[in-house]
Write an enzyme that holds these catalytic residues in place. Structure first.
Site, short mmCIF file in Angstrom:
data_model
loop_
_atom_site.label_atom_id
_atom_site.label_comp_id
_atom_site.label_asym_id
_atom_site.label_seq_id
_atom_site.Cartn_x
_atom_site.Cartn_y
_atom_site.Cartn_z
N LYS A 44 -52.51 45.94 -64.25
CA LYS A 44 -52.74 44.87 -63.31
C LYS A 44 -51.72 44.34 -62.46
CE LYS A 44 -54.89 41.86 -60.60
NZ LYS A 44 -55.46 42.05 -59.45
N CYS A 129 -51.66 43.24 -51.14
CA CYS A 129 -52.75 42.36 -51.63
C CYS A 129 -53.17 41.54 -50.49
CB CYS A 129 -52.56 41.44 -52.93
SG CYS A 129 -53.97 40.52 -53.45
O1 LIG Z 1 -53.80 44.42 -54.16
C1 LIG Z 1 -54.57 43.84 -54.50
N1 LIG Z 1 -56.10 44.58 -53.78
C2 LIG Z 1 -57.18 43.91 -54.10
O2 LIG Z 1 -58.13 44.50 -53.16
N2 LIG Z 1 -57.41 42.85 -54.77
C3 LIG Z 1 -56.37 42.53 -55.67
C4 LIG Z 1 -56.47 41.06 -55.92
O3 LIG Z 1 -57.24 40.36 -55.10
O4 LIG Z 1 -56.05 40.73 -57.06
N3 LIG Z 1 -55.29 42.91 -55.45
#
Ligand SMILES: O=C1NC(=O)NC(C(=O)O)N1
Length: 311
Positions: A44, A129
């Protein structure tokens, strides 16, 4: 007949990975990816400190994909650094490290830590993001993107890729590719979710995610045509040393085949992994193998990037 894939000096059993953000928040989830048949996997996106992220509901699966407004919830940079360092002894290059700073300073600080650490794997700088309120998708700010990469590559010497938002304009493809070609990037990852879309529950006459009045990033089948176009656009524009990771709308072996035809090397699965769990890697790999068998392809190299135009 093999799905074996060479990427950044490592050989992977297949090109399939999770998309950062899906099934990769905790060590337990990462260990499950490690045990799965995914060729590689990624953490993540980390911020320097742990983040709660946006209020729930913030993820909503729908028939043709998903909408999310997670807001970068994560356990913090040190949590993921500890994990990848403990795994470093395997030396197989199978885990990638994703970072998503809230600022240039955040990104530089995390990349300095990684540069000074014993981590030898691939790092993905998330420039896309769409879900942190008040924060733009950096990849849409070409000057800021250039500035970040200029500062990063003054010190960062390990393999580094960037996660890009989807672009929808030929001049934008030309402009951002022209910027990216100036840097020794290992790869670009196309695409992140299609930002700030809206999904409505018509029974309730209500949005389905709480943050930002329901605006969130769309993934899944909805975004495959855009993902394929971005993979292809960068594949034909970037220096051949900069590889492309294809992400977006991969639910079957056929979708995987299409991304490879467009020029992708590794393939990331997000929404469908969230729906099916790690067996999705076995199924998609098997379906891709069947397509290759039916076409007589003995390796992915035989057809990667070979999408034909109509003369
Ligand atoms: O880079 C991102 N893309 C997404 O679609 N969602 C996550 C997030 O919101 O953390 N991050």
């Amino acid at each position: 007949m093999s799905l074996s894939t060479q990427f950044l000096g490592h050989t992977y059993a297949n090109p399939l990975m999770n998309a950062s953000g899906v099934h990769c928040m905790s060590v337990e989830e990462l260990q499950e990816l490690d045990r799965s048949s995914a060729g590689a996997f990624i953490t993540k996106s980390a911020t320097p400190a742990e983040r709660e992220g946006n209020p729930e509901p913030r993820y909503y699966p729908v028939a043709l994909g998903s909408i999310n407004s997670m807001g970068l919830p994560n356990r913090g940079f040190d949590y993921y650094l500890d994990y990848v360092l403990n795994r470093e002894s395997k030396g197989d290059g199978r885990v990638f490290f994703s970072v998503a700073g809230m600022s240039l300073a955040d990104n530089l600080a995390m990349l300095h830590r990684l540069q000074d650490s014993d981590y030898t794997g691939v790092t993905e700088l998330n420039l896309s993001c769409p879900n942190v309120p008040g924060k733009p998708q950096v990849g849409y700010d070409f000057e800021q993107t250039q500035q970040i990469l200029t500062e990063v590559f003054q010190f960062y010497k390990k393999p580094l890729g960037v996660k890009l938002p989807p672009y929808f304009d030929m001049v934008h493809f030309d402009t951002i590719a022209g910027i990216l070609n100036r840097f020794p990037l290992a790869y670009v990852n196309c695409i992140n979710s299609v930002g700030n879309a809206l999904y409505i529950d018509t029974d309730l006459e209500q949005v389905v995610v709480k943050p930002k009045n329901g605006f969130g990033g769309i993934g899944g089948q909805y975004v495959k045509p855009t993902a394929l176009a971005n993979v292809r656009a960068f594949y034909v524009r970037l220096n051949p040393e900069i590889k492309v990771i294809g992400t977006g709308g991969i639910t079957t072996g056929r979708d995987a085949f299409e991304h490879l035809l467009c020029g992708a090397t590794m393939l990331q699965i997000g929404t469908q992994l969230c729906k099916d769990g790690t067996p999705v890697f076995d199924r998609v790999a098997s379906e891709l193998q069947q397509i290759m068998d039916s076409k007589g392809y003995k390796s992915i190299d035989e057809f990667r990037g070979k999408l034909q135009s109509i003369e």
